[in-house]
Design a protein around this motif. Sequence first.
Motif, PDB file in Angstrom:
ATOM      1  N   ILE A  28       2.010   1.044 -15.044  1.00  0.00           N
ATOM      2  CA  ILE A  28       1.978   2.484 -14.748  1.00  0.00           C
ATOM      3  C   ILE A  28       3.152   3.187 -15.439  1.00  0.00           C
ATOM      4  O   ILE A  28       2.994   4.274 -16.030  1.00  0.00           O
ATOM      5  CB  ILE A  28       2.017   2.711 -13.226  1.00  0.00           C
ATOM      6  N   ALA A  29       4.325   2.557 -15.383  1.00  0.00           N
ATOM      7  CA  ALA A  29       5.491   3.148 -16.057  1.00  0.00           C
ATOM      8  C   ALA A  29       5.270   3.204 -17.564  1.00  0.00           C
ATOM      9  O   ALA A  29       5.605   4.214 -18.232  1.00  0.00           O
ATOM     10  CB  ALA A  29       6.739   2.334 -15.727  1.00  0.00           C
ATOM     11  N   ALA A  30       4.683   2.146 -18.123  1.00  0.00           N
ATOM     12  CA  ALA A  30       4.438   2.143 -19.570  1.00  0.00           C
ATOM     13  C   ALA A  30       3.405   3.200 -19.946  1.00  0.00           C
ATOM     14  O   ALA A  30       3.539   3.878 -20.981  1.00  0.00           O
ATOM     15  CB  ALA A  30       3.977   0.757 -20.005  1.00  0.00           C
ATOM     16  N   LEU A  31       2.347   3.375 -19.113  1.00  0.00           N
ATOM     17  CA  LEU A  31       1.338   4.388 -19.418  1.00  0.00           C
ATOM     18  C   LEU A  31       1.923   5.799 -19.315  1.00  0.00           C
ATOM     19  O   LEU A  31       1.591   6.685 -20.100  1.00  0.00           O
ATOM     20  CB  LEU A  31       0.157   4.239 -18.465  1.00  0.00           C
ATOM     21  N   THR A  32       2.805   5.981 -18.327  1.00  0.00           N
ATOM     22  CA  THR A  32       3.462   7.284 -18.208  1.00  0.00           C
ATOM     23  C   THR A  32       4.286   7.591 -19.447  1.00  0.00           C
ATOM     24  O   THR A  32       4.262   8.722 -19.975  1.00  0.00           O
ATOM     25  CB  THR A  32       4.357   7.299 -16.956  1.00  0.00           C
ATOM     26  N   ALA A  33       5.007   6.582 -19.941  1.00  0.00           N
ATOM     27  CA  ALA A  33       5.781   6.781 -21.170  1.00  0.00           C
ATOM     28  C   ALA A  33       4.857   7.024 -22.357  1.00  0.00           C
ATOM     29  O   ALA A  33       5.179   7.819 -23.264  1.00  0.00           O
ATOM     30  CB  ALA A  33       6.674   5.567 -21.426  1.00  0.00           C
ATOM     31  N   ASP A  34       3.693   6.382 -22.351  1.00  0.00           N
ATOM     32  CA  ASP A  34       2.759   6.567 -23.464  1.00  0.00           C
ATOM     33  C   ASP A  34       2.207   7.985 -23.508  1.00  0.00           C
ATOM     34  O   ASP A  34       1.888   8.501 -24.588  1.00  0.00           O
ATOM     35  CB  ASP A  34       1.615   5.555 -23.327  1.00  0.00           C
ATOM     36  N   THR A  35       2.094   8.643 -22.346  1.00  0.00           N
ATOM     37  CA  THR A  35       1.536  10.002 -22.321  1.00  0.00           C
ATOM     38  C   THR A  35       2.467  11.031 -22.940  1.00  0.00           C
ATOM     39  O   THR A  35       2.029  12.136 -23.290  1.00  0.00           O
ATOM     40  CB  THR A  35       1.222  10.427 -20.874  1.00  0.00           C
ATOM     41  N   VAL A  36       3.760  10.722 -23.073  1.00  0.00           N
ATOM     42  CA  VAL A  36       4.696  11.677 -23.680  1.00  0.00           C
ATOM     43  C   VAL A  36       5.011  11.296 -25.117  1.00  0.00           C
ATOM     44  O   VAL A  36       5.938  11.831 -25.717  1.00  0.00           O
ATOM     45  CB  VAL A  36       5.988  11.787 -22.841  1.00  0.00           C
ATOM     46  N   THR A  37       4.264  10.300 -25.633  1.00  0.00           N
ATOM     47  CA  THR A  37       4.344   9.976 -27.054  1.00  0.00           C
ATOM     48  C   THR A  37       3.009  10.335 -27.689  1.00  0.00           C
ATOM     49  O   THR A  37       2.127  10.924 -27.048  1.00  0.00           O
ATOM     50  CB  THR A  37       4.657   8.485 -27.251  1.00  0.00           C
ATOM     51  N   ARG A  38       2.860   9.990 -28.920  1.00  0.00           N
ATOM     52  CA  ARG A  38       1.594  10.285 -29.601  1.00  0.00           C
ATOM     53  C   ARG A  38       0.458   9.405 -29.059  1.00  0.00           C
ATOM     54  O   ARG A  38      -0.705   9.702 -29.274  1.00  0.00           O
ATOM     55  CB  ARG A  38       1.760  10.111 -31.107  1.00  0.00           C
ATOM     56  N   GLY A  39       0.802   8.342 -28.331  1.00  0.00           N
ATOM     57  CA  GLY A  39      -0.184   7.549 -27.606  1.00  0.00           C
ATOM     58  C   GLY A  39      -0.919   6.521 -28.434  1.00  0.00           C
ATOM     59  O   GLY A  39      -1.059   6.659 -29.644  1.00  0.00           O
ATOM     60  N   SER A  40      -1.384   5.459 -27.727  1.00  0.00           N
ATOM     61  CA  SER A  40      -2.137   4.383 -28.363  1.00  0.00           C
ATOM     62  C   SER A  40      -3.349   4.049 -27.503  1.00  0.00           C
ATOM     63  O   SER A  40      -3.228   3.904 -26.277  1.00  0.00           O
ATOM     64  CB  SER A  40      -1.265   3.135 -28.553  1.00  0.00           C
ATOM     65  N   VAL A  41      -4.481   3.949 -28.142  1.00  0.00           N
ATOM     66  CA  VAL A  41      -5.706   3.570 -27.424  1.00  0.00           C
ATOM     67  C   VAL A  41      -5.567   2.175 -26.823  1.00  0.00           C
ATOM     68  O   VAL A  41      -6.041   1.899 -25.709  1.00  0.00           O
ATOM     69  CB  VAL A  41      -6.914   3.647 -28.373  1.00  0.00           C
ATOM     70  N   ALA A  42      -4.888   1.285 -27.546  1.00  0.00           N
ATOM     71  CA  ALA A  42      -4.724  -0.086 -27.053  1.00  0.00           C
ATOM     72  C   ALA A  42      -3.939  -0.116 -25.750  1.00  0.00           C
ATOM     73  O   ALA A  42      -4.234  -0.907 -24.842  1.00  0.00           O
ATOM     74  CB  ALA A  42      -4.039  -0.945 -28.112  1.00  0.00           C
ATOM     75  N   THR A  43      -2.941   0.741 -25.610  1.00  0.00           N
ATOM     76  CA  THR A  43      -2.161   0.788 -24.372  1.00  0.00           C
ATOM     77  C   THR A  43      -3.042   1.217 -23.199  1.00  0.00           C
ATOM     78  O   THR A  43      -2.971   0.642 -22.108  1.00  0.00           O
ATOM     79  CB  THR A  43      -0.983   1.760 -24.529  1.00  0.00           C
ATOM     80  N   ILE A  44      -3.888   2.212 -23.414  1.00  0.00           N
ATOM     81  CA  ILE A  44      -4.769   2.689 -22.340  1.00  0.00           C
ATOM     82  C   ILE A  44      -5.784   1.614 -21.954  1.00  0.00           C
ATOM     83  O   ILE A  44      -6.046   1.374 -20.770  1.00  0.00           O
ATOM     84  CB  ILE A  44      -5.471   3.975 -22.791  1.00  0.00           C
TER      85      ILE A  44
END
Length: 429
Positions: free
Chosen positions: A75-91
């Motif tokens: 959850i913490a990693a996904l939250t950090a991913d939402t404030v970056t350009r994001g990766s489909v693999a992370t989701i």
Amino acid sequence: MADRLPRPHRDDVRIALGGLLGGLFLWGIGLTTRPADDALVLWHGYGVVLVPLVVTAGCELLRRVRPRTALLVGIAALTADTVTRGSVATIVMFTDLVYAAVLYGTPASARRIPWITGLLTVVGTVVPVAVWRRPETLLIGLGVGLVGLAPAATAWVVRNHRDTAAAERLRAEQTALLAEIDRSQAVSAERARMARELHDMVANHLSAIAIHSTAALSLDDPGTSKEALGVIRENSVAGLAEMRRLIGILRDDSDEHEPSAAPTLDGLNALVEGARTNGLDVGLAALAPGDALPAPVELAAYRIVQESLTNALKHAGPGRVTVALARRDGSLTVRVTSPYGDRDGPRAPGSGAGLVGMRERVALLRGTFEAGPEDAPGPAGSADSPGSADSPGPSGSSGSPGGKVWTVRATLPITQAGDAGRPSPGGTE
């Protein structure tokens, strides 16, 4: 020493490695979930997207061994991913962490996570619409549902099926175990029944043969030896006939032979006559003719009298043996007494199986059984002194007044034929 983390499952290693390589490939070709000028992007560095990717891939290693920890870090990693350009693999890997937390987590976590993700889906749908009042904001709730609720609900269904299958396997194993226990008990009960029948059928004849053959060998009297040989031949023929009947019953697969093959109380007179032929002084007080009893009760009573007379022949002192049967208060009472002491002349050894067999027969009918010495009510050897048992009296016991008699007493409840013979809860001794 701190506990080490458990070794991750090999499939989890493959999932983590595949997710990491897939994310690196998407990063390499420049495919992200948001453009660089998106207002939500706080970290514009292109390489920053790799941090949540690597952390989420590491969480995949714990998806089976530490599912709740993996989900919280994810959850913490996904939250950090939402404030970056994001990766489909992370989701995608995060959805697998939600799935694993429900499937492999504790029962409490498996119940709570679907409810929490469902609530977040509702909130993610209603709040944006209420705030911005734009139809496209419904996509936020749809995204939350796809990322959280969908994998949680799927894992919940899979877990229920898995638990149901495990319960069915356990139930099948328990059923098989109970069936095996029932089979073993049935085999043991049948073996015990066969042992009782075999003992009761031939013990009387073999005891008479042993006693008279010993007498014929020890006494130098041609007349006595001839008489003893006659008794031996008579008991040998009768014993062979009983054995043939038992073998015929064992070879017959049907159940129709039991009523006709089992002896009844009508045969007590012949049984007593045979005991008299073998040298016993026996008195019989039987039931009135036509007094019908259930077949199991008649068989048990007959076998108790038969075994008591056999034991009297082997162990009782000189004197009168009495057999008395009485029906009162819904039960049949069998009482056999014999002089408690040494017999003159040779005696056949007893194995002690007779008392065990009689006690088992009475227990199967839920009755009571007693056997032991007691004070004689009158002169030893008188007509009111009943039966015998499978244990000899003490050496040197006299037949004088005030002596003892060995008494076998059995009380057999007279029930319906369908209930008679049903094993008691306590089993047999």
